[in-house]
Design an enzyme around this catalytic site. Sequence first.
Site, PDB file in Angstrom:
ATOM      1  N   SER A   1       0.831  -1.216   0.000  1.00  0.00           N
ATOM      2  CA  SER A   1       0.000   0.000   0.000  1.00  0.00           C
ATOM      3  C   SER A   1       0.860   1.259   0.000  1.00  0.00           C
ATOM      4  O   SER A   1       0.513   2.271   0.604  1.00  0.00           O
ATOM      5  CB  SER A   1      -0.959   0.000   1.206  1.00  0.00           C
ATOM      6  OG  SER A   1      -1.968  -0.954   1.036  1.00  0.00           O
TER       7      SER A   1
ATOM      8  N   GLY B   1      -5.241  -0.521  -0.044  1.00  0.00           N
ATOM      9  CA  GLY B   1      -5.425  -1.907  -0.481  1.00  0.00           C
ATOM     10  C   GLY B   1      -5.234  -2.963   0.579  1.00  0.00           C
ATOM     11  O   GLY B   1      -5.996  -3.928   0.665  1.00  0.00           O
ATOM     12  N   GLU B   2      -4.191  -2.813   1.409  1.00  0.00           N
ATOM     13  CA  GLU B   2      -3.881  -3.844   2.397  1.00  0.00           C
ATOM     14  C   GLU B   2      -4.865  -3.863   3.562  1.00  0.00           C
ATOM     15  O   GLU B   2      -5.186  -4.918   4.110  1.00  0.00           O
ATOM     16  CB  GLU B   2      -2.475  -3.613   2.957  1.00  0.00           C
ATOM     17  CG  GLU B   2      -1.461  -4.638   2.554  1.00  0.00           C
ATOM     18  CD  GLU B   2      -0.957  -4.452   1.135  1.00  0.00           C
ATOM     19  OE1 GLU B   2      -0.396  -5.398   0.583  1.00  0.00           O
ATOM     20  OE2 GLU B   2      -1.124  -3.359   0.584  1.00  0.00           O
ATOM     21  N   ALA B   3      -5.321  -2.687   3.985  1.00  0.00           N
ATOM     22  CA  ALA B   3      -6.081  -2.570   5.235  1.00  0.00           C
ATOM     23  C   ALA B   3      -7.264  -3.543   5.334  1.00  0.00           C
ATOM     24  O   ALA B   3      -7.437  -4.194   6.366  1.00  0.00           O
ATOM     25  CB  ALA B   3      -6.554  -1.130   5.425  1.00  0.00           C
TER      26      ALA B   3
END
Length: 919
Positions: free
Chosen positions: A696, A866-868
């Site tokens: 991210s 994106g990662e969260a």
Amino acid sequence: MKRISVNVNGVERWVVADPKRSLADVLREQMMLTGCKVCCADGQCGSCTVLIDGKPIRACVTPMEKLTAGSKIVTIEGIGTPENLHPLQIAWMAHGSAQCGVCSPGFIMSAKALLDKTLTPTREEVRAWFHRNRNLCRCTGYKPLIDSVMDAAAIMRGDKTIYDVMPKAKEDGSILGTEYIRPSAVAKVTGTWDFGADVALKMPAGTLRLALVQAEVSHALIKGIDTAEAEKMPGVERIITWKDVGGKNAITGLITFPTNKGDGWDRPILCKEKIFQFGDAIAIVAADTEEHARAAAKKVKVDLEVLPAYMSGFAALAPDAMEIHPGVPNAYYEQGVVKGADTKPLMASAAAVVDITTYCSRQPHLHLEPDCGEAFVDDDGVLTILSKSIGVHLHHAMICPGLGIPPEKLRLIQNPTGGTFGYKFSPTMEALLGVAALVTKKPVSLVYDQYQNITYTGKRSPANINIRLACDKNGMLTAMETDWWLDHGPYSEFGDLVTLRQAQFTGAGYHLENIRGKGKTVATNHAWGSAFRGYGSPQAFLAGEIAMDMLAEKMGEDPLEFRYKNLYNETSTTPTGQKPEVLVLKQLFDLIRPKYLEAKQRAAKLSTPETKRGVGISLGIYGCGLDGPDSSEARVEMTPSGFIVHSGWEDHGQGADLSAQTMAHEVLRVAGVKPEQIGLVMADTFGPNGGPAGGSRSNVFCGNAIRVAAEMLLNAMKKPNGGYRTYKEMVSENIPLSYDGKWVAAACTDCSPDTGQGNPFPIYMYEVFMPEVEVDVETGKATVVKLTTAIDVGTIINKATVDGQVYGGLAQGLGLALTEDFEDLDLHTTLKDCGIPYPKDVPDDIEILYLETARPLGPFGAAGVGEAPLTALHPAILNAIYNACGVRIFRIPALPEAIKMGLEAQAGAAAAKKDLQHH
């Protein structure tokens, strides 16, 4: 062969084709109607959906001989053009439903068949239609797709106009924070966006098609490779083995930690002496057609001495296990975490301690577009590789020495790319393509089938974590101890980094002053560990968030309120000793609390003896960056017709094109620049180094670099007395037209391998998860019926993009929790058998609560996103299962049989207790 008459898109056409060939192959390869995408080739994903006489048909499993005389075929190319779009295509663009876009034509064609039957479907009917017709999406979480169909139906009924649906810029012209449509959207919804397999079909005459000779065992010594019979097969140009590789014949893992016991050169391009995992490439067949290449590959004889295969960290750590890489111990890297005071006395004096072990699975990425690429040596003698790489500059460094060519003679360019979700952070076929192009001196292409895609690309590294978490009599956390190993498969690239992530994220989010932990990276013979969305954090939060739930229960406290009082405060530091850049977790919990109270009431009301309902809670955190002083470069250029952003920002569906355009526009709009005047040149090693699109980091790092370059250009355009220079004025005054921007996270530092202490990330993302789950008592099947999440990712650059990232990440988190795995090489070889969620497996009822706290170092205050959403939904689902039926699951996926076993054990214990009381 037969001469067959087909009516395609209203035109009668003749084709000469094998009647047994699939309709998809004929449409794509003979008619060049490449809007029909082939991803699975066995009818599981629906990307190839076309209409035959109004019905949605999966073209990949429909042979030509099944077509009846007079059948009318409609493909995506037949329902709308860029200048005259179908309402479905418009709605798809408006809702950001074409993220990577590889599934979009199939979904749109399927939806058209539904709307041709009814213009008043319910949301559940749309979802059921897609589910029944096997339409799969890995990017969107399905909700935006349902929204698109509902809006398209409203347009077609006359209840809405196109202008009601299409997003609009703000009054000041800014598109920041709007739902402005991504530049690639029109091409994606019309099927004209050429992915790698489409590019392969459009390569010049004489292009050689490649097939791999791959290992069918997981561990073996190579005694000999016999290519004699294969060389005589039709169409074969060359069979390439390790002997043909000009360089080191290895992909470097770029090992940086001094404590790593290996050298990072452990992954061969083509295996020479040993097989390390199932699917390892032993030889490459180059032939005139893919069919010829694959047929010849089957004739290559490989003499193997099969060795014991260590398919888990448990096996590889056994005292009698042989070294997978001779001379390097299977546990080849160690990571410590030491923060605050000694934890032993604190554990001894604690009011309550939880001691559990969790196991996070080898989650497969299940990207629909199989790995694919092309390579050629250009007119300047430069080896050029086109692929799905999401780290073109990174991969250049990793494969160049192995190929044995000077760096300036290697160029990597990203093809339009279907979702990767991180697997392409590792080079996969790039070096294989490069070797083949160098050896044959001809253009080459390689396209995996879905079986290869699943069995021979990296996976999430499983982790076995023991966590001991303690609190005092007031329920305040006092100490944490962890001990873990991480199964990274046979290749060490980034294995140290993902092991470090356990130190960075286990216990993150809480005021926790005293931590001791030790972890190790273990080599095994299962699939190599590659980056996967959330990289390292799902393993850490699985342990930490179940432990928090159990500690709350021990203290007799509500799991939300117990977390709340232990969240980061003004004096807190992260597990690595870093000061959080913003404090937002309490606000996120405050946002979700009323929803939580409603959900608990709903669960109590809707639970029955047959179906138990529960609510779970967890928090997730992720850092934006690659650890330490990460950086990115970009260039912004003024041209006679507008502006061009040059950036290394790789797009794999997350919206790099739109974000790059938005970042530049937000700076340049004061000079009257419109978004459509900004063009993009992206992801090419002959351009600026943006760094890889992972962690991210891109929105922060590439976004800042673009912002800086745009500000430099804007400054040059300024006239002394106000206003801005035109292109002609810039040229006439001899002012440079192109400006290079760079942004560095200068204050960040690496984390110590011994203590884990450091300041790794300039910006973090924060999210709270609240799933509502039903458990069928008879079968043990758990179903997520509603999802609520509160998230802070800073300033939202584009609302539709961020929504899509959250929905998609939640769907993948649901799969991680309940269905997805890559463990059994006989079973886990298709999308369906790996447990990918279909439309009805993901709830339509998803609510996102946004908090927008500007990040001091983010471009316009933004973080990544994106990662969260994939950090910690899975422990919340497991916590909800426990809340529903009292069964604790510590290993994912939580399959029905595991829950059922827990229910039976529970019933057995209750019966035994009753019997004891009776006696």
